[in-house]
Design an enzyme around this catalytic site. Structure first.
Site, PDB file in Angstrom:
ATOM      1  N   LYS A  20      -0.872  -9.721   2.977  1.00 30.22           N
ATOM      2  CA  LYS A  20       0.046  -9.030   4.199  1.00 30.22           C
ATOM      3  C   LYS A  20      -0.861  -8.182   4.826  1.00 30.22           C
ATOM      4  O   LYS A  20      -1.811  -7.616   4.346  1.00 30.22           O
ATOM      5  CB  LYS A  20       1.223  -8.352   3.688  1.00 30.22           C
ATOM      6  CG  LYS A  20       1.910  -7.832   4.960  1.00 30.22           C
ATOM      7  CD  LYS A  20       3.135  -7.089   4.515  1.00 30.22           C
ATOM      8  CE  LYS A  20       3.162  -5.704   3.986  1.00 30.22           C
ATOM      9  NZ  LYS A  20       2.545  -4.894   5.091  1.00 30.22           N
ATOM     10  N   ASP A  52      -1.264  -6.427  -0.272  1.00 22.41           N
ATOM     11  CA  ASP A  52      -1.101  -5.586   0.798  1.00 22.41           C
ATOM     12  C   ASP A  52      -2.547  -5.085   1.164  1.00 22.41           C
ATOM     13  O   ASP A  52      -2.981  -4.341   0.483  1.00 22.41           O
ATOM     14  CB  ASP A  52      -0.290  -4.563   0.886  1.00 22.41           C
ATOM     15  CG  ASP A  52       0.292  -4.179   1.999  1.00 22.41           C
ATOM     16  OD1 ASP A  52      -0.161  -4.718   3.276  1.00 22.41           O
ATOM     17  OD2 ASP A  52       1.059  -2.932   2.136  1.00 22.41           O
ATOM     18  N   GLU A 110      -1.012  -5.629   8.596  1.00 25.46           N
ATOM     19  CA  GLU A 110       0.069  -4.998   9.600  1.00 25.46           C
ATOM     20  C   GLU A 110      -0.759  -5.236  10.980  1.00 25.46           C
ATOM     21  O   GLU A 110      -2.137  -5.300  11.454  1.00 25.46           O
ATOM     22  CB  GLU A 110      -0.150  -3.295   9.330  1.00 25.46           C
ATOM     23  CG  GLU A 110       0.539  -3.025   8.248  1.00 25.46           C
ATOM     24  CD  GLU A 110       0.633  -1.596   8.025  1.00 25.46           C
ATOM     25  OE1 GLU A 110       0.470  -0.964   9.140  1.00 25.46           O
ATOM     26  OE2 GLU A 110       1.032  -1.349   6.924  1.00 25.46           O
ATOM     27  N   ASP A 129       0.870  -1.200  -0.023  1.00 27.41           N
ATOM     28  CA  ASP A 129       0.118  -0.012  -0.032  1.00 27.41           C
ATOM     29  C   ASP A 129       0.882   1.189  -0.012  1.00 27.41           C
ATOM     30  O   ASP A 129       0.301   2.410   0.052  1.00 27.41           O
ATOM     31  CB  ASP A 129      -1.007  -0.028   1.123  1.00 27.41           C
ATOM     32  CG  ASP A 129      -0.508  -0.076   2.634  1.00 27.41           C
ATOM     33  OD1 ASP A 129       0.815  -0.106   2.523  1.00 27.41           O
ATOM     34  OD2 ASP A 129      -1.267   0.080   3.502  1.00 27.41           O
ATOM     35  N   SER A 130       2.227   1.011  -0.017  1.00 27.64           N
ATOM     36  CA  SER A 130       3.090   2.262  -0.243  1.00 27.64           C
ATOM     37  C   SER A 130       2.774   2.825  -1.710  1.00 27.64           C
ATOM     38  O   SER A 130       3.400   3.839  -1.757  1.00 27.64           O
ATOM     39  CB  SER A 130       4.846   1.613  -0.172  1.00 27.64           C
ATOM     40  OG  SER A 130       4.897   0.524  -0.936  1.00 27.64           O
ATOM     41  N   GLU A 149       9.544  -4.512  10.360  1.00 27.21           N
ATOM     42  CA  GLU A 149       9.875  -3.297   9.698  1.00 27.21           C
ATOM     43  C   GLU A 149      10.423  -2.217  10.804  1.00 27.21           C
ATOM     44  O   GLU A 149       9.858  -2.090  11.664  1.00 27.21           O
ATOM     45  CB  GLU A 149       8.830  -2.669   9.051  1.00 27.21           C
ATOM     46  CG  GLU A 149       9.230  -1.348   8.351  1.00 27.21           C
ATOM     47  CD  GLU A 149       8.035  -0.838   7.473  1.00 27.21           C
ATOM     48  OE1 GLU A 149       6.938  -1.518   7.066  1.00 27.21           O
ATOM     49  OE2 GLU A 149       8.397   0.374   6.869  1.00 27.21           O
TER      50      GLU A 149
HETATM   51  O1  KIV Z   1       3.294  -1.110   1.602  1.00 26.31           O
HETATM   52  C1  KIV Z   1       4.579  -1.614   1.596  1.00 26.31           C
HETATM   53  O2  KIV Z   1       5.140  -1.600   0.683  1.00 26.31           O
HETATM   54  C2  KIV Z   1       5.310  -2.127   2.919  1.00 26.31           C
HETATM   55  C3  KIV Z   1       6.373  -2.167   3.144  1.00 26.31           C
HETATM   56  C4  KIV Z   1       6.883  -0.716   3.495  1.00 26.31           C
HETATM   57  C5  KIV Z   1       6.626  -3.312   4.253  1.00 26.31           C
HETATM   58  O3  KIV Z   1       3.972  -2.437   3.681  1.00 26.31           O
END
Ligand code: KIV
Length: 288
Positions: free
Chosen positions: A114, A84, A116, A45-46, A183
């Site tokens: 994934k 994510d 968090e 989600d980056s 992280e």
């Molecule tokens: O969104 C992402 O790229 C991430 C990484 C920073 C671990 O969650």
């Protein structure tokens, strides 16, 4: 090379072979990552900070994540792809978490998802795993909770918080996660987590002693220059190269250098003559 599976990742941990893990958000970069032999791609989600230009990852939606995950799937059909889960797609209820995880797998072709959080999302991890999906946990400096940490701060830098991280990692393994991403945590703490868990532990800004390394691909390429965390190594300065190329293009357009004759499709001379004669004889009216 055939696509790696969870069995390969477990074997790699046992044999001490590091997993090469990168983010991607589009088919073009995903294709290049596959060609370079990357083991695992995170559609993070980056994408909110990088491609979408938000200040944080919080505004990113499920619909946006599905579009980027599908693109990466198309670009890297033989690489393990992880979707994510964006903010508010899994926090409110276990049912919603399972349904949204299922969308990544069913609608976007993700191999895993994934999310968090540690102990507090263990019920979601358990339910997603029990529904037959692969879940990666993510602990430490988790961007969706950055406000609770008072900003962008490394985690686990005192004994008490390091212990909490270890407990979070254990809770995720017990809930059925296939791997944990750590992280923004000191390497010595990641080392203990990696030793304690039987599932693979991957790191981003979490030191050397873990089972694989993740970077945000735009950081690695030197394309994202807004901010450089301590742990990022830039393998190039693509942003500067891109700006130099764009300036050269602008200059050539303004000076009439581009396009050159080699960029023109061309028309056979007899066809050009006929065309010109037709014009000289008067242009046909559109109704004729
Ligand atoms: O969104 C992402 O790229 C991430 C990484 C920073 C671990 O969650």
């Amino acid at each position: 090379m055939p696509k790696k599976t969870v069995v390969d990742f477990m074997q790699m941990k046992k044999e001490g072979r590091k997993v090469v893990f990168l983010t991607a958000y589009d088919a073009m970069l995903a294709r290049l990552e596959e060609e370079a032999g990357v083991d695992m791609i995170l559609v993070g989600d980056s994408v909110g900070n990088t491609l979408l230009g938000y200040e944080t990852t919080l505004p990113v939606t499920m619909e946006e994540m599905l579009i980027f995950t599908r693109a990466v799937r198309r670009g890297a059909p033989n690489t393990f792809v992880i979707g994510d889960m964006p903010f508010m797609s899994y926090q409110c209820s276990i049912r919603e978490a399972v349904l949204n995880a299922g969308r990544f797998v069913k609608e976007a072709g993700a191999d895993a998802i994934k999310l968090e959080g540690g102990r507090r999302v263990a019920p979601q991890v358990k339910a997603i795993a029990e529904a037959g999906m692969l879940v990666m946990g993510h602990i430490g400096l988790t961007p969706q909770s950055a406000a609770q940490f008072g900003g962008w701060r490394a985690q686990g830098r005192d004994a008490e918080s390091a212990l909490k991280l270890l407990e979070d990692a254990v809770a995720l393994e017990e809930a059925g996660a296939f791997a944990v991403l750590v992280e923004g945590v000191p390497g010595a703490v990641t080392a203990e987590i990696t030793r304690r868990l039987s599932i693979p532990v991957y790191g981003i800004g979490a030191g050397k002693p873990c089972d694989g390394q993740l970077l945000i691909v735009y950081d690695l390429l030197g394309l994202y220059e807004v901010f450089q965390p301590k742990f990022v190594k830039r393998y190039g300065h693509l942003a500067r190269e891109v700006v130099a190329m764009l300036r050269q293009y602008a200059e050539e357009v303004r000076q009439g250098i581009f396009p050159g004759p080699e960029h023109d499709y061309g028309i056979p001379p007899d066809q050009l003559d006929r065309f010109r004669q037709a014009i000289a004889g008067g242009l046909p009216r559109s109704s004729e």
